[in-house]
Design a protein around this motif. Structure first.
Motif, short mmCIF file in Angstrom:
data_model
loop_
_atom_site.label_atom_id
_atom_site.label_comp_id
_atom_site.label_asym_id
_atom_site.label_seq_id
_atom_site.Cartn_x
_atom_site.Cartn_y
_atom_site.Cartn_z
N ALA A 122 -3.43 5.61 -0.03
CA ALA A 122 -3.53 4.15 0.01
C ALA A 122 -2.90 3.68 1.32
O ALA A 122 -1.68 3.68 1.46
CB ALA A 122 -2.82 3.55 -1.20
N SER A 128 -8.71 -3.35 -0.01
CA SER A 128 -7.87 -2.18 0.21
C SER A 128 -8.75 -1.02 0.65
O SER A 128 -9.95 -1.00 0.39
CB SER A 128 -7.09 -1.82 -1.06
OG SER A 128 -7.96 -1.69 -2.17
N PHE A 182 -1.94 0.82 -4.96
CA PHE A 182 -1.62 -0.50 -4.41
C PHE A 182 -0.95 -1.34 -5.49
O PHE A 182 -1.40 -1.36 -6.63
CB PHE A 182 -2.90 -1.20 -3.92
CG PHE A 182 -3.62 -0.44 -2.84
CD1 PHE A 182 -3.36 -0.68 -1.50
CD2 PHE A 182 -4.56 0.53 -3.17
CE1 PHE A 182 -4.02 0.03 -0.51
CE2 PHE A 182 -5.23 1.25 -2.18
CZ PHE A 182 -4.95 1.00 -0.84
N ALA A 234 0.87 -1.18 0.00
CA ALA A 234 0.00 0.00 0.00
C ALA A 234 0.90 1.22 0.00
O ALA A 234 1.64 1.46 0.96
CB ALA A 234 -0.90 0.00 1.23
N ALA A 248 -4.37 -2.67 3.20
CA ALA A 248 -4.47 -3.67 2.14
C ALA A 248 -4.21 -5.04 2.73
O ALA A 248 -3.41 -5.19 3.66
CB ALA A 248 -3.47 -3.38 1.02
#
Length: 443
Positions: free
Chosen positions: A327, A416, A298, A292, A330
């Motif tokens: 991000a 995610s 990702f 991430a 995940a």
């Protein structure tokens, strides 16, 4: 021979508060369970110096993909309002018959929940235990000692904003502090066990240092201090399939792979184009690593050559680029995707805003609960429009993945989450590492 890679969005969920951590349950009876944690900073009202509060919410979901069904597969089972959540991790094995979830909270607490109920009667999270790792600090991360699915010694390591690392044991439903020490000058963003020798602890901090600790000799002095990263170290994950192998990530946008027997020089360095907040090794394939990358989406890395000692950056074999914010969280699911995901029904197209950014196509949409096929990518992570001859990699029904066969096609289910747009995505990745290109499947 050419590799084929495809990522497909299955569902998007609006978490309402900023989402920063997501975890699939690794316990076999509950592999279809997913949790997501949120973190929201609430500024104090009135006076400028009013103390801000940090609130959060813990979501519990169930994933069920029925062949031919057009119903979105992710169902919310429960939501709990909590303190702001910095990290979530499931214990990899049942503890006294219970599936246990750990939560690092902004109150400086490590909180535990048990998963109760069944598919027939409904499942929910129940409070089990809580311990404060320190006052006036945030608990930032946690890891369980059970990464190799071994329940003989269940312990938790937790890091906090005061730069401390704490090790706790879990017995009879209660957490007991075993040790705590000052590990870093600033925030200790991450802490993790070596899954092969759980007396070894790794930690990373905002002081740009990666450190190792041996609990047998005490934490008065680290076993090593590495300055391999040039900025704060915020992700560490021990490879559960390969002894001595460690992956670390940093605000310096690098993923480093290490052999724990020689921490002077990493095995490989891979630039990711964004700060690496979380790293997750694949649950069965020793060479696949999920990253991430904060400002750069990702990505899935193929670390095979690096693990064989050939050095060089690990190639990105897939990228998931549909988030529109930081991000952060995940994770891989252990569920088997033996049935092909059906093609999307004919529905009104979502509102899209397409902009090129660093070679990525970003898709912005207004329907956070839609379930639709959104993206094709090749082995380099480039977007491939549906209209061109990009072969599908939807697998046929087959046996479970063989972690020792690195050339077999595989399918993975992932989740995610991104921060400011408060979105949770569930998506599928299909990959044929070495397969002759064929006529594309028509959806």
């Amino acid at each position: 021979m050419a590799s084929r890679s495809r990522t497909r969005n299955l569902q998007v969920f609006d978490t309402e508060l900023s989402a920063d951590t997501v975890e699939w349950c690794p316990v076999s009876a509950s592999n279809d369970v997913l949790v997501c944690g949120t973190y929201q900073l609430q500024k104090g009202a009135g006076e400028e110096d009013a103390t801000p509060s940090r609130t959060g919410r813990l979501y519990l979901f169930e994933f069920r993909q029925e062949a031919g069904s057009m119903i979105p597969p992710l169902t919310e089972l429960q939501r709990l309002d909590t303190a702001a959540i910095l990290d979530l991790k499931w214990c990899h094995v049942p503890v006294s018959g219970h599936t246990v979830l750990g939560m690092a909270a902004a109150t400086g607490e490590l909180q535990l929940y048990t998963l109760s109920g069944s598919q027939e009667g409904g499942r929910s999270l129940q409070t089990l235990s809580s311990v404060e790792v320190g006052t006036e600090r945030l608990a930032l991360s946690l890891d369980w000692s059970t990464g190799r699915m071994d329940s003989s010694d269940v312990r938790v390591v937790c890091s906090d904003s005061a730069g401390c690392v704490s090790v706790l044991s879990l017995a009879e439903g209660a957490l007991t502090s075993l040790s705590q020490w000052k590990a870093h000058d600033f925030e200790a963003w991450i802490s993790a066990f070596s899954y092969w020798d759980t007396q070894l602890i790794y930690s990373g901090g905002d002081d740009c240092k990666l450190k190792g600790w041996d609990l047998r000799v005490g934490p008065s002095c680290p076993t090593f201090t590495s300055k391999g990263h040039s900025m704060g170290v915020c992700s560490i994950h021990s490879n559960p399939h390969r002894e001595h192998i460690l992956a670390t990530g940093s605000y310096d946008e690098q993923v480093l792979l290490w052999d724990g027997r020689n921490m002077r020089q990493p095995l490989s360095e891979s630039p990711m184009g964004g700060g690496v907040w979380r790293l997750k090794w694949h649950p069965t394939h020793q060479h696949l690593l999920l990253a991430a990358c904060m400002h750069n989406d990702f990505h899935i890395l193929n670390c095979q050559l690096a693990l064989e000692g050939n050095g060089g950056a690990c190639p990105v074999v897939a990228s998931y680029i549909l988030h529109n914010s930081l991000a952060y969280g995940a994770d891989w699911s252990r569920l088997s995707l033996e049935e092909p995901i059906p093609c999307s029904p004919a529905v009104a197209e979502p509102k899209e805003s397409l902009t090129e950014s660093g070679g990525h196509l970003r898709i912005q949409y207004e329907s956070p609960t839609a379930s639709f096929d959104t993206s094709l990518e090749d082995d380099a992570g480039r977007y491939i429009p549906e209209g061109i001859a990009a072969p599908s990699t939807t697998p046929t029904a087959g046996p479970a993945l063989n972690s020792n066969d690195d050339s077999s096609p595989l399918s993975g289910l992932l989740a995610s989450c991104s921060f400011y747009d408060h979105m949770l995505h569930v998506w599928r990745w299909d990959w044929a590492p070495h397969e002759v290109q064929q006529k594309p499947e028509q959806c």
